[in-house]
Design a protein around this motif. Structure first.
Motif, PDB file in Angstrom:
ATOM      1  N   ILE A  85       0.811  -1.223   0.000  1.00 51.58           N
ATOM      2  CA  ILE A  85       0.000   0.000   0.000  1.00 51.58           C
ATOM      3  C   ILE A  85       0.842   1.269   0.000  1.00 51.58           C
ATOM      4  O   ILE A  85       0.317   2.372   0.127  1.00 51.58           O
ATOM      5  CB  ILE A  85      -0.989   0.030   1.190  1.00 51.58           C
ATOM      6  N   SER A  87       3.292   2.368   2.246  1.00 53.17           N
ATOM      7  CA  SER A  87       3.193   2.958   3.596  1.00 53.17           C
ATOM      8  C   SER A  87       4.097   4.164   3.799  1.00 53.17           C
ATOM      9  O   SER A  87       3.763   5.084   4.554  1.00 53.17           O
ATOM     10  CB  SER A  87       3.517   1.894   4.649  1.00 53.17           C
ATOM     11  N   THR A 122       5.122   1.380  -3.722  1.00 52.81           N
ATOM     12  CA  THR A 122       4.536   0.045  -3.620  1.00 52.81           C
ATOM     13  C   THR A 122       5.489  -1.013  -4.148  1.00 52.81           C
ATOM     14  O   THR A 122       6.276  -0.750  -5.073  1.00 52.81           O
ATOM     15  CB  THR A 122       3.207  -0.042  -4.404  1.00 52.81           C
ATOM     16  N   ILE A 129      -3.746   0.842  -4.322  1.00 52.32           N
ATOM     17  CA  ILE A 129      -4.081  -0.459  -3.746  1.00 52.32           C
ATOM     18  C   ILE A 129      -4.601  -1.388  -4.839  1.00 52.32           C
ATOM     19  O   ILE A 129      -5.443  -1.005  -5.650  1.00 52.32           O
ATOM     20  CB  ILE A 129      -5.145  -0.290  -2.640  1.00 52.32           C
ATOM     21  N   THR A 142      -7.962   3.613  -3.384  1.00 49.70           N
ATOM     22  CA  THR A 142      -6.784   4.453  -3.601  1.00 49.70           C
ATOM     23  C   THR A 142      -7.094   5.921  -3.359  1.00 49.70           C
ATOM     24  O   THR A 142      -6.243   6.672  -2.883  1.00 49.70           O
ATOM     25  CB  THR A 142      -6.238   4.232  -5.022  1.00 49.70           C
TER      26      THR A 142
END
Length: 324
Positions: A85, A87, A122, A129, A142
Motif C-alpha cells: 500500500i 506505507s 509500492t 491499492i 486508492t
C-alpha cells in the motif's frame, strides 16, 4: 499585391520585437528525486545529468537552481522499504515529507511541488491499492489513501500538490480532504491528461517504479483518444483543479492546444524522461545542434499553449537563457 513577410525577418532586432512566443526561466519546474542517506548523488545511466539524491544533496541542488533563477521544483521520493500500500507515502516521516521540511527550512523561497502517487512506494509498482480479483488498481480505495497522503504533504509544507495516479475523482477527493484540514489555499496541479505512454521508460529507472505485472493502461489514457483527453481535463477543472497538465508533451501538442482552447485554467506540460533522453543522446552523439533543438522544443510547448513546463532540461535552458 502579395505580402512580403520577409520584411520583418531581415533584421534580428525586428525579429525579436515581433516574436510571438517567449521562453523564460519562470516557465519551468525542475524535477528532483530524493532518497534516504547522506552525500548520495547517483547519476541515472538512461538520463545523463539527472540524479537520485539524498535530502542533503537536494538542499544543495536548490542553491544551484536559485543561482540560475529556478525557484520551482517537483519532488519524487524513493523509499528504502516498499509494501503493498506504499506505507512510506502515508507516514509523516516518509521520504517526501522529510524532504519538503528540510528544503523549506533551508530555502523558504523555493516553491515546492510534491508528486502525489504510490507507484514509487509500492512493491508492485502500481499507483495504488491492488484489486487482486481484477489485477488492477482499486480506484476508490486508492482515493482514500491519496487523501491521507495529501494531508501529510500539506503539513510538511508543500506549496502545491500534483496527483499523478490518474484515479477517477482524485481532484475532488483531494480538494475535500485539504479543505476539511484547513488547507483551502493549497493549489492542486492535476495530471489531468496523462497517457499510457512508452516515453516514460527512463523515469522508471530513476524512480524505481516499473510495475511488477501488467501495465497502467487501465488507469492511464489511451494515446489514440483525443476527445477523451479533453474530457479528462475538463472533468478535473470541474472537480476543483487549479492547473491542468498534459503528459507526455512532445507527441501530444495537439491535445495541449485543444485543452487550452477549452479552459481558462493555466496549462502545464510534462516534458518526460524519454523525450529528454532522446535529445540528450542525440546531442551527445553530435546528431543534432543540441542547444538549438532544446530551445526549439521548449518554444513548441509554449506555442501550443503551455504556461508551465516541467522538464529535466530546465537547468540547461536556464543557463542558455542566462548566456544570451
Amino acid at each position: 499585391m502579395f505580402q512580403r513577410f520577409r520584411r520583418t525577418r531581415l533584421n534580428r532586432h525586428l525579429r525579436a520585437l515581433v516574436r510571438e512566443t517567449h521562453v523564460t526561466v519562470d516557465d519551468f519546474i525542475y524535477p528532483l528525486f530524493v532518497r534516504r542517506g547522506e552525500n548520495i548523488k547517483i547519476e541515472v545511466a538512461s538520463m545523463p545529468g539527472v540524479y537520485q539524491m539524498s535530502i542533503d544533496e537536494a538542499v544543495k541542488e536548490c542553491a544551484v537552481l536559485k543561482d540560475l533563477g529556478l525557484y520551482s521544483i517537483i519532488l519524487f521520493g524513493i523509499p528504502d522499504v516498499k509494501d503493498s500500500i506504499g506505507s512510506d507515502a502515508l507516514c509523516e516521516h516518509g521520504i517526501i515529507a522529510s524532504a519538503v521540511r528540510e528544503i523549506k527550512k533551508a530555502h523558504p523561497d523555493m516553491f515546492v511541488v510534491t508528486d502525489l502517487c504510490f507507484c514509487e512506494y509500492t512493491d508492485h509498482g502500481h499507483c495504488g491499492i491492488i484489486d487482486d480479483e481484477r489485477e488492477t488498481v482499486d480506484n476508490d480505495a486508492t482515493l482514500e489513501i491519496s487523501g491521507q497522503q495529501a494531508i501529510i504533504h500539506a503539513k510538511a509544507g508543500a506549496d502545491m500538490i500534483a496527483p499523478s495516479g490518474m484515479m477517477d475523482g482524485i481532484i475532488e477527493t483531494l480538494r475535500t480532504y485539504l479543505d476539511r484540514a484547513g488547507f483551502n489555499d493549497l493549489p492542486i496541479m492535476a495530471y489531468s491528461t496523462k497517457f499510457a505512454s512508452g516515453y516514460y521508460g527512463p523515469f522508471r529507472d530513476v524512480a524505481e517504479s516499473t510495475p511488477s505485472f501488467g501495465d497502467r493502461s487501465s488507469y492511464q489514457m489511451d494515446p489514440a483518444n483525443r476527445r477523451e483527453a479533453i474530457a479528462e481535463s475538463i472533468s478535473d477543472e470541474k472537480q476543483g483543479a487549479d492547473i491542468l497538465m498534459v503528459k507526455p508533451a512532445l507527441a501530444y501538442l495537439d491535445i495541449v492546444r485543444e485543452i487550452k482552447d477549452n479552459t481558462s485554467l493555466p496549462m502545464a506540460v510534462y516534458n518526460v524522461s524519454g523525450e529528454y533522453a532522446m535529445l540528450k543522446f542525440a546531442g551527445m552523439n553530435n546528431l543534432i545542434d543540441y542547444e538549438r533543438v532544446v530551445m526549439e522544443t521548449m518554444t513548441a510547448f509554449k506555442r501550443a499553449g503551455a504556461d508551465i513546463i516541467i522538464s529535466y532540461h530546465a537547468k540547461e535552458v536556464a543557463q542558455m537563457l542566462k548566456n544570451r
